[in-house]
Write a protein that holds these residues in place. Structure first.
Motif: not given
Length: 49
Positions: A41-45
């Motif tokens: 999720q962090y990488l996507k955002e």
């Protein structure tokens, strides 16, 4: 050219800007655990490609 250990196990690579990157796929999102899902999720955002 000799195959790498990754290729010998059935893996493959894709070339991006002259760099070989392994083709990796996660089959089931539940198998990566809580912190894996948080990292994804962090990488996507924060680091969309």
């Amino acid at each position: 050219m000799e195959k790498s250990a990754f290729e010998a196990l059935g893996g493959s690579y894709m070339e991006v800007n002259g760099t070989l990157i392994p083709n990796l796929v996660i089959q089931d999102s539940e198998s990566i655990g809580k912190y894996g899902r948080m990292r994804r999720q962090y990488l996507k955002e924060q680091h969309p490609i």
